[in-house]
Design an enzyme around this catalytic site. Structure first.
Site, PDB file in Angstrom:
ATOM      1  N   LYS A  58     -14.761  55.057  24.447  1.00 14.55           N
ATOM      2  CA  LYS A  58     -14.913  55.659  22.838  1.00 14.55           C
ATOM      3  C   LYS A  58     -14.173  55.784  21.985  1.00 14.55           C
ATOM      4  O   LYS A  58     -14.045  55.111  21.306  1.00 14.55           O
ATOM      5  CB  LYS A  58     -15.690  57.489  22.760  1.00 14.55           C
ATOM      6  CG  LYS A  58     -16.935  56.988  23.860  1.00 14.55           C
ATOM      7  CD  LYS A  58     -16.901  58.667  23.589  1.00 14.55           C
ATOM      8  CE  LYS A  58     -18.268  58.249  24.991  1.00 14.55           C
ATOM      9  NZ  LYS A  58     -18.823  59.996  25.833  1.00 14.55           N
ATOM     10  N   GLN A  81     -17.197  65.709  25.416  1.00 15.24           N
ATOM     11  CA  GLN A  81     -17.646  65.211  26.504  1.00 15.24           C
ATOM     12  C   GLN A  81     -18.382  66.150  28.121  1.00 15.24           C
ATOM     13  O   GLN A  81     -17.912  67.063  28.279  1.00 15.24           O
ATOM     14  CB  GLN A  81     -16.393  64.213  26.972  1.00 15.24           C
ATOM     15  CG  GLN A  81     -16.255  62.956  28.474  1.00 15.24           C
ATOM     16  CD  GLN A  81     -18.308  62.450  28.295  1.00 15.24           C
ATOM     17  OE1 GLN A  81     -17.125  61.727  26.725  1.00 15.24           O
ATOM     18  NE2 GLN A  81     -18.186  62.140  28.973  1.00 15.24           N
ATOM     19  N   ASP A  92     -23.408  63.534  18.529  1.00 17.55           N
ATOM     20  CA  ASP A  92     -24.785  63.282  19.959  1.00 17.55           C
ATOM     21  C   ASP A  92     -25.774  63.148  19.504  1.00 17.55           C
ATOM     22  O   ASP A  92     -26.851  62.800  20.746  1.00 17.55           O
ATOM     23  CB  ASP A  92     -23.635  64.026  21.015  1.00 17.55           C
ATOM     24  CG  ASP A  92     -22.854  63.031  21.750  1.00 17.55           C
ATOM     25  OD1 ASP A  92     -22.777  62.048  22.311  1.00 17.55           O
ATOM     26  OD2 ASP A  92     -22.235  63.958  22.663  1.00 17.55           O
TER      27      ASP A  92
END
Ligand code: NAD
Length: 298
Positions: A55, A99, A122
Site C-alpha cells: 500500500k 491494518q 477503508d
C-alpha cells in the site's frame, strides 16, 4: 478446456493507478494539494506487513504523501486511539487506514470507528456504511475490495445490471454486505449466501454474477456455475503443493479457476484479479478524500 475470459485485475489496476497519478499531479499543480495516506500497523503479522508495504509503495508511486506508523504488538488501546486522534487532526493526512487483523487485546470496532468518517478511506465507519446502504455515495467512502469488484463487473456487463441475478458467497462487513449494496444500486437482484445457506451450489447455479468471498480454497466448482456467468474471486488462500519433491506454498482463490473456466463467461484469477484492484481503490479513495477536503467534489 478453458473457454472463459481471464479478467486481468492487475492490468486494470495499473491503468487506474496511472489515471490517479495524473490527477494527483494536477491537484498539486492547480491547488497545491498533495493527498496524504497514513497506514497504521500494530504487531508483526507477516501477511499484514506485506499488505502495508504494498500500500505504501502504491501510494508513493501515485505521488501521495505517505506515512506508516508501526506500533508494537502490546501497544495499549489508549495509545492507538491517541495516534488516530492526531491523524484525524492532521491536515496533511486525507486517508487513515488501520491494518486488520488487530492484536487480540484491541477492540476492532472501537478503533475503526475512531477514524474520522471523512478520512475513513477503508469505508469501515458506520457513517460510510450507512451512506452506502442508503445509496448516498456522493461523499461516502466505499470499501475498497467490493468497489474494485464492481468496476470489473461493470467492464463485463455494463453499468446497468437490470434483470441479472447476483449471488454473493460470504456476508462479511468488508466484502459481502457492501458488495450487495453496490450491486443493488446497479439494479441487480441479490442473494447473499453464507455458512448457514442450504444447498449453496443450487443457489449459485442461478447466478449471472458470482462473487466468492469465503476463504476456502477452490470451493466453487464448474457444476455450480451458470454458463456464461461472470465470476469474481475475492478469496485469498495459501495452499501447500508438492513440486519436484519440494513443498511450496502458493496463493489460490475460493474458485477452482481451471474448472470454472470451462463454463463461466469471465473469471478473475488469484493472484492478479481482485487483490491489485483493492489496493488501487484505496488510492482512489484517498485522492477523492483530498479533493472532497478542498471542496472539489461532493
Ligand atoms: P470473513 O471470514 O469475514 O467472512 C467469510 C464469510 O464466508 C462469512 O460470511 C461466512 O459465513 C462465509 N462462509 C464460511 N464458510 C462458508 C461455506 N462453507 N459456505 C458459504 N459461506 C461460507 O472473510 P472476509 O474478510 O470477507 O474475506 C473472505 C476471503 O476474501 C478471505 O480469503 C480473505 O483473505 C479474502 N479477501 C481478499 C481481499 C482482496 O483484496 N483480494 C480483501 C478482503 C478479503
Amino acid at each position: 478446456m478453458t473457454t472463459a475470459k481471464r479478467i486481468d485485475g492487475k492490468a486494470k489496476a495499473d491503468q487506474l493507478a496511472a489515471s490517479i497519478t495524473e490527477q494527483t499531479a494536477a491537484l498539486l499543480r492547480e491547488h497545491g494539494l498533495r493527498p496524504g495516506l497514513a497506514v497504521v500497523i500494530i504487531g508483526d503479522d507477516p501477511a499484514s506487513q506485506v499488505y502495508v508495504r504494498n500500500k505504501k509503495r502504491r501510494a508513493e508511486a501515485c505521488g501521495f504523501f505517505s506515512v506508516q506508523h508501526t506500533l508494537a504488538e502490546d501497544t495499549s488501546q489508549t495509545d492507538v486511539l491517541k495516534l488516530i486522534d492526531s491523524l484525524n487532526n492532521d491536515e496533511a493526512i486525507h486517508g487513515i487506514l488501520v491494518q486488520l487483523p488487530l492484536p487480540e487485546h484491541l477492540d476492532e470496532q472501537t478503533i475503526t470507528q475512531a477514524v474520522a468518517p471523512t478520512k475513513d478511506v477503508d469505508g469501515f465507519h458506520f457513517v460510510n456504511i450507512g451512506k452506502l446502504t442508503a445509496g448516498h455515495t456522493a461523499d461516502a467512502f466505499v470499501p475498497c475490495t467490493p468497489a474494485g469488484c464492481m468496476l470489473m463487473i461493470e467492464d463485463e456487463l455494463g453499468p446497468d445490471l437490470s434483470g441479472k441475478n447476483a449471488v454473493i458467497i460470504g456476508r462479511s462487513n468488508i466484502v459481502g454486505k457492501p458488495m450487495a449494496s453496490l450491486l443493488l444500486q446497479r439494479n441487480a437482484t441479490i442473494t447473499i449466501t453464507h455458512s448457514r445457506t442450504a444447498d449453496l451450489s443450487a443457489v449459485v447455479s442461478n447466478a449471472d454474477i458470482v462473487v466468492a468471498a469465503v476463504g476456502r480454497a477452490n470451493m466453487v466448482k464448474a457444476d455450480w456455475i451458470k454458463p456464461g456467468a461472470v465470476v469474481i474471486d475475492v478469496g485469498i488462500n495459501r495452499v501447500e503443493t508438492r513440486i519436484d519433491g519440494e513443498t511450496r506454498s502458493r496463493l489460490t482463490g475460493d474458485v477452482d479457476y481451471d474448472d470454472v473456466c470451462s463454463v463461466a463467461g469471465a473469471v478473475t484469477p488469484v493472484p492478479g484479479g481482485v487483490g491489485p484492484m483493492t489496493i488501487t481503490m484505496l488510492m482512489f479513495n484517498t485522492l477523492r478524500s483530498a479533493r472532497l477536503s478542498a471542496g472539489l467534489e461532493g
